[in-house]
Design a protein around this motif. Structure first.
Motif, short mmCIF file in Angstrom:
data_model
loop_
_atom_site.label_atom_id
_atom_site.label_comp_id
_atom_site.label_asym_id
_atom_site.label_seq_id
_atom_site.Cartn_x
_atom_site.Cartn_y
_atom_site.Cartn_z
N TYR A 82 0.73 -1.16 -0.11
CA TYR A 82 0.04 -0.02 0.00
C TYR A 82 0.91 1.46 0.13
O TYR A 82 0.54 2.40 -0.61
N ALA A 83 1.99 1.34 0.92
CA ALA A 83 3.01 2.36 0.89
C ALA A 83 3.22 2.81 -0.61
O ALA A 83 3.39 3.78 -0.91
N LEU A 84 3.67 1.55 -1.26
CA LEU A 84 4.36 1.81 -2.57
C LEU A 84 3.15 2.30 -3.63
O LEU A 84 3.61 3.19 -4.54
N GLU A 85 2.13 1.74 -3.45
CA GLU A 85 0.99 2.21 -4.28
C GLU A 85 0.76 3.62 -4.21
O GLU A 85 0.65 4.40 -5.11
N ARG A 86 0.79 4.11 -2.91
CA ARG A 86 0.31 5.38 -2.57
C ARG A 86 1.48 6.15 -3.24
O ARG A 86 1.29 7.39 -3.52
N LEU A 87 2.84 5.82 -2.92
CA LEU A 87 4.06 6.54 -3.19
C LEU A 87 3.94 6.83 -4.80
O LEU A 87 4.04 7.84 -5.45
N TYR A 88 3.48 5.66 -5.53
CA TYR A 88 3.44 5.81 -7.03
C TYR A 88 2.23 6.85 -7.53
O TYR A 88 2.64 7.78 -8.28
N HIS A 89 1.21 6.75 -6.72
CA HIS A 89 0.28 7.66 -6.95
C HIS A 89 0.64 9.05 -6.89
O HIS A 89 0.33 9.89 -7.93
N HIS A 90 1.43 9.40 -6.13
CA HIS A 90 2.01 10.78 -6.00
C HIS A 90 3.19 11.43 -6.70
O HIS A 90 3.50 12.45 -6.97
N ILE A 91 3.97 10.25 -7.33
CA ILE A 91 5.05 10.68 -8.01
C ILE A 91 4.85 10.21 -9.63
O ILE A 91 5.68 11.07 -10.66
N VAL A 144 5.65 7.55 9.77
CA VAL A 144 4.36 7.40 9.78
C VAL A 144 4.14 5.94 10.09
O VAL A 144 4.65 5.03 9.44
N HIS A 145 2.91 5.61 10.73
CA HIS A 145 2.32 4.39 10.92
C HIS A 145 1.03 4.18 10.71
O HIS A 145 0.57 3.05 10.78
N GLU A 146 0.36 5.20 10.68
CA GLU A 146 -1.11 5.28 10.32
C GLU A 146 -1.38 5.35 9.07
O GLU A 146 -0.94 6.06 8.21
N PRO A 147 -2.07 4.50 8.38
CA PRO A 147 -2.49 4.31 6.97
C PRO A 147 -3.19 5.59 6.56
O PRO A 147 -2.87 6.19 5.53
N ALA A 148 -3.79 6.13 7.50
CA ALA A 148 -4.71 7.40 7.24
C ALA A 148 -3.54 8.72 6.90
O ALA A 148 -3.98 9.45 6.28
N LYS A 149 -2.43 8.47 7.54
CA LYS A 149 -1.44 9.88 7.35
C LYS A 149 -0.50 9.49 6.20
O LYS A 149 0.46 10.29 6.28
N LEU A 150 -0.52 8.39 5.63
CA LEU A 150 0.60 8.38 4.72
C LEU A 150 0.61 9.03 3.55
O LEU A 150 1.83 9.49 3.36
N ASP A 151 -0.48 9.53 3.13
CA ASP A 151 -0.81 10.30 1.82
C ASP A 151 -0.02 11.68 2.14
O ASP A 151 0.86 12.27 1.29
N GLU A 152 -0.36 12.18 3.28
CA GLU A 152 0.18 13.52 3.64
C GLU A 152 1.72 13.48 3.91
O GLU A 152 2.29 14.51 3.47
N THR A 153 2.12 12.44 4.57
CA THR A 153 3.68 12.42 4.49
C THR A 153 4.25 12.16 3.40
O THR A 153 5.45 12.87 3.06
N ILE A 154 3.74 11.44 2.43
CA ILE A 154 4.37 11.26 1.04
C ILE A 154 4.51 12.76 0.40
O ILE A 154 5.35 13.18 -0.45
N LYS A 155 3.55 13.37 0.45
CA LYS A 155 3.19 14.69 -0.23
C LYS A 155 4.28 15.65 0.25
O LYS A 155 5.02 16.38 -0.32
N GLN A 156 4.30 15.66 1.92
CA GLN A 156 5.42 16.60 2.36
C GLN A 156 6.85 16.22 1.82
O GLN A 156 7.58 17.08 1.55
N MET A 157 6.99 14.83 1.79
CA MET A 157 8.29 13.94 1.54
C MET A 157 8.72 14.87 0.05
O MET A 157 9.83 15.50 -0.04
N ILE A 158 7.78 14.87 -0.76
CA ILE A 158 8.08 15.29 -2.17
C ILE A 158 8.11 16.88 -2.14
O ILE A 158 8.96 17.21 -3.11
N ALA A 159 7.56 17.45 -1.29
CA ALA A 159 7.55 19.00 -1.32
C ALA A 159 8.96 19.66 -0.69
O ALA A 159 9.27 20.79 -1.17
N ILE A 160 9.49 18.95 0.09
CA ILE A 160 10.71 19.36 0.69
C ILE A 160 11.97 19.22 -0.24
O ILE A 160 12.19 18.10 -0.61
N LYS A 161 12.63 20.42 -0.45
CA LYS A 161 13.67 20.32 -1.37
C LYS A 161 15.00 20.15 -0.48
O LYS A 161 16.00 20.67 -0.84
N LYS A 162 14.91 19.02 0.16
CA LYS A 162 16.29 18.67 1.06
C LYS A 162 16.17 17.27 0.99
O LYS A 162 15.05 16.53 0.91
#
Lengths: 589, 168
Positions: free
Chosen positions: A381-390, A524-542
């Protein structure tokens, strides 16, 4: 002017030769024997040097650079431990056919063989793990050797080449020798153009197939982006199904209906069954690796096999083929497309329709299915969500080695070649992070993500210092199950669930670890918070580490247990009890 | 699957450079191939070429692999399987030291004559013979000497060449 004033030192010659070979970046680590080279690097600004924190990482970074650009990756390390630390990277590059030139320092020629400080028999040690290696004994030979090394590294089946450079050779003076173009090597001239008769025979065989399958591998990536375009064109012309090896992902668009996914040990049900039941197999740039074939005696028993490979030693090594074609995958595909268009062969539509119907039945098993609940994140699921955002962003993926690597291969979709960097042949834990640095150096504005496991990432974690120094915004996406997951999976399936030494005790706090190196850490450990975490990760230019706490017990399916045939797949956790692994299979890796 | 093994004599033309023998031998040991005999020496000083003759055994698939793997080495110019490429000749040279007196010494000398072995060293109680021929002949001669006071043997291993006018 005295002659010695007009001449140049070996180290300066080396730098000039690298520039002439169009090198832009060198990944390295200094030391006593290579000080003259570092001095030459200091005095110029054409070559960029990236200081890694361990020599193994220098080679992996160069591999990432090479695989994502198609250029030769260059490594510079010192003698003795510098060279021995590079050995794992070199072996990795050899197994996965990555073009690398690795410059190693050596003690001065008069000390070679004396067990001098930081002396190692580098050419002896690296002989079996390089495509070729050189010990330069005189400065007169230096420039010519460098040019030859680049030719060898990039021609034919690419691979790593070591040039061992004694310190006195680097300090002696000589005139520069420019590279000769085109290169005419006296003995190494790999065959790139295919035999036209065999190409004709292949077209005939392909056109007459009733149950065909394309099986395409990393050779197509190495043949350049044009080869992938030609492959896509040819496969679409025929309308036949295609599967990719781990190394070949991206050579055919994953979103295409004709794509059956990856094949092999953790490949899809439909790809493996199509391999088993096909009547014509068209292997282009793959090598019948044991992860692909499973039990050799039962590997695709009913098919005629065409094998296109640039390396004659890959042909008939593991599997006897009916029609071998030696040549560059791109040139062969160009001929395939040209002949197919010219001949407009009539394929057996009725048989093909039945074949696709059968494939669709296998597809309907939905072999990659998993059950996501509200409590714990499933790695898939983590990878499916990751792919969705990238997926709509310009991105590159590297991986470490293990379960997360196989899930990444299954759940991330690759539409283009050179976007997927993974250690296939050697299976080197610790590959992904340094490889991602190399990719990021080559593509500074792209999104580069290392999909990692918490065990693998620890193997080259020191490179956090490198990404900090060069402000490389690499993202490390850890699927943390607190186990060496693939080891644990095998222990569960083969060793009665005795999880000997596969639990990762005393893991660091990855968030604090990231912060200690000036990177950003998230957990992140809650499925519900995964998307938000991935979005943040992508947004950070570091540089960012995302510690995704996933289900600890999840296993990677489908799986062909070692020693089993393609039709003997385990499709899920409830599947394994019925099929114990054979004794023959137990001894296999 | 073909499993019957057979012996093949392979001629390899290589650059005469440091490490080339290690490359060839390392390839055989690293991939688990057999070496029954291996000879190497420079054969063309001007072009800096050496010729390696290897006798190896394996299944047809393994022999094919060995040739492809050898050919893949960068300093290798030519690989020829003399066993499959038509008629060829194989020769070996052995130095055979025999110690003894009286009848045994006379018999050794007589047999050496039959085998056209040359005496290249003689003492009152010993001979060193030089015998050349195919391996079979060399082995037979050594076998005969065993009963007549054989003390030492040195063999070159096989060198081989195709019949007719064509070069490697």
């Amino acid at each position: 002017m005295k002659p010695e004033e007009s001449a140049t030192t070996g180290a300066d010659l080396l730098v000039k030769a690298l520039i002439d070979e169009e090198v832009e970046v060198v990944f390295g680590y200094p030391g006593g024997a290579v000080l003259p080279i570092y001095d030459s690097l200091f005095k110029q600004n054409r070559l960029r040097h990236i200081l890694v924190r361990h020599e193994q990482a220098a080679v992996h970074a160069a591999e990432g650079y090479a695989r994502s650009t198609g250029k030769v990756g260059v490594v510079l390390v010192t003698s003795g431990p510098g060279a021995t630390n590079a050995v794992t990277g070199l072996t990795d590059a050899l197994m996965d056919s990555v073009p690398i030139v690795c410059l190693t320092g050596q003690v001065p020629t008069h000390l070679i063989g004396n067990d001098a400080f930081q002396e190692a028999d580098t050419t002896g040690i690296t002989r079996p793990c390089t495509k070729h290696n050189y010990l330069v004994k005189a400065v007169e030979d230096l420039a010519r050797t460098v040019h030859e090394a680049f030719y060898v590294a990039r021609s034919g089946r690419p691979g790593p080449v070591v040039i061992d450079l004694p310190k006195d050779v680097l300090m002696n003076k000589h005139d520069y020798v420019a590279p000769k173009k085109p290169v005419q090597h006296k003995s190494y001239r790999p065959q790139v153009k295919p035999d036209p008769k065999k190409v004709e025979q292949a077209i005939e065989l392909i056109a007459g197939a009733k149950r065909p399958i394309f099986y395409a591998g990393g050779g197509i990536v190495n043949a350049g982006p044009k080869a992938s375009k030609l492959l896509t064109q040819f496969v679409r012309l025929t309308g036949y199904p295609i599967t990719n090896t781990l190394m070949g992902l991206g050579t055919f668009p994953a979103s295409d209906k004709q794509f059956l996914g990856m094949l092999g040990m953790h490949g899809t049900y439909e790809a493996n069954l199509a391999m088993y039941h096909c009547d014509v197999m068209i292997n282009i740039g793959a090598r019948f690796d044991d992860r692909i074939t499973g039990k050799l005696a039962e590997f695709s028993p009913k098919s005629k096999k065409i094998h296109v490979d640039i390396d004659p030693s890959s042909i008939n090594k593991n599997v006897r083929v009916d029609l071998p074609i030696v040549g560059d995958a791109g040139l062969v595909l160009e001929e395939f497309v040209r002949l197919w268009k010219a001949k407009q062969p009539r394929t057996d539509q009725k048989a093909l329709k039945a074949w696709w119907a059968e494939i669709d039945k296998w597809r309907a098993r939905n072999c990659l299915a998993y059950k996501q609940d509200k409590e714990t994140i499933k790695p898939q699921y983590a990878l499916e969500r990751l792919y969705h955002h990238i997926k709509d962003k310009d991105h590159f993926i590297t991986t470490e080695v293990g379960q997360h690597q196989m899930w990444a291969a299954q759940f991330l979709k690759f539409e283009q070649p050179n976007r997927w960097m993974t250690s296939g042949g050697l299976g080197t834990m610790g590959y992904g992070f340094p490889a991602a640095m190399g990719v990021q150096i080559a593509h500074p504005d792209s999104l580069v993500i290392d999909v990692a496991g918490e065990a693998s990432i620890m193997m080259n974690i020191q490179e956090l210092s490198t990404v900090a120094q060069y402000r490389l915004p690499v993202k490390i996406f850890i699927l943390n199950n607190q186990y060496m997951g693939m080891v644990r999976q095998w222990q569960e399936l083969l060793h009665g669930g005795r999880y000997s030494e596969s639990y990762m005790e005393s893991l660091p706090d990855f968030v604090k670890l990231a912060e200690a190196f000036g990177a950003v850490g998230m957990r992140v450990h809650e499925p519900a918070k995964l998307d938000e975490t991935i979005k943040q990760m992508i947004a950070i230019k570091k540089p960012v580490i995302v510690d995704v706490l996933v289900d600890k017990a999840e296993n990677c399916f489908p799986m062909i247990p070692s020693g089993a045939a393609h039709y003997d797949m385990l499709l899920g956790p409830d599947d394994h009890a019925a099929k114990p692994v054979s004794e023959e299979g137990m001894v296999l890796v | 699957m073909q499993t019957a093994t057979s012996s093949h004599t392979i001629s390899v033309l290589v650059d005469n450079e440091p490490g080339i023998l290690a490359r060839v031998v390392g390839l055989f040991s690293g991939r688990g191939y057999n070496i029954e005999s291996l000879t190497v020496a420079e054969t063309d000083a001007k072009a800096n070429l050496s010729r390696i003759t290897i006798v190896t055994t394996g299944t047809p698939m393994v022999i094919e692999q060995i040739k492809a793997q050898l050919d893949r080495l960068v300093p290798v110019h030519t690989v020829r399987d003399l066993t499959v490429e038509g008629p060829h000749i194989e020769r070996e040279l052995a130095l055979v030291k025999v110690k003894g007196t009286g009848d045994k010494r006379v018999e050794a000398l007589r047999l050496a004559d039959v085998f056209r072995a040359k005496v290249i060293d003689a003492k009152m109680d010993s001979f060193v013979f030089e015998v050349t021929g195919n391996s079979d002949k060399v082995e037979t001669f050594i076998g005969l000497m065993e009963t007549l006071g054989l003390v030492d043997v040195g063999r070159t291993g096989i060198v081989a060449m195709s019949r007719g006018g064509e070069a490697l």
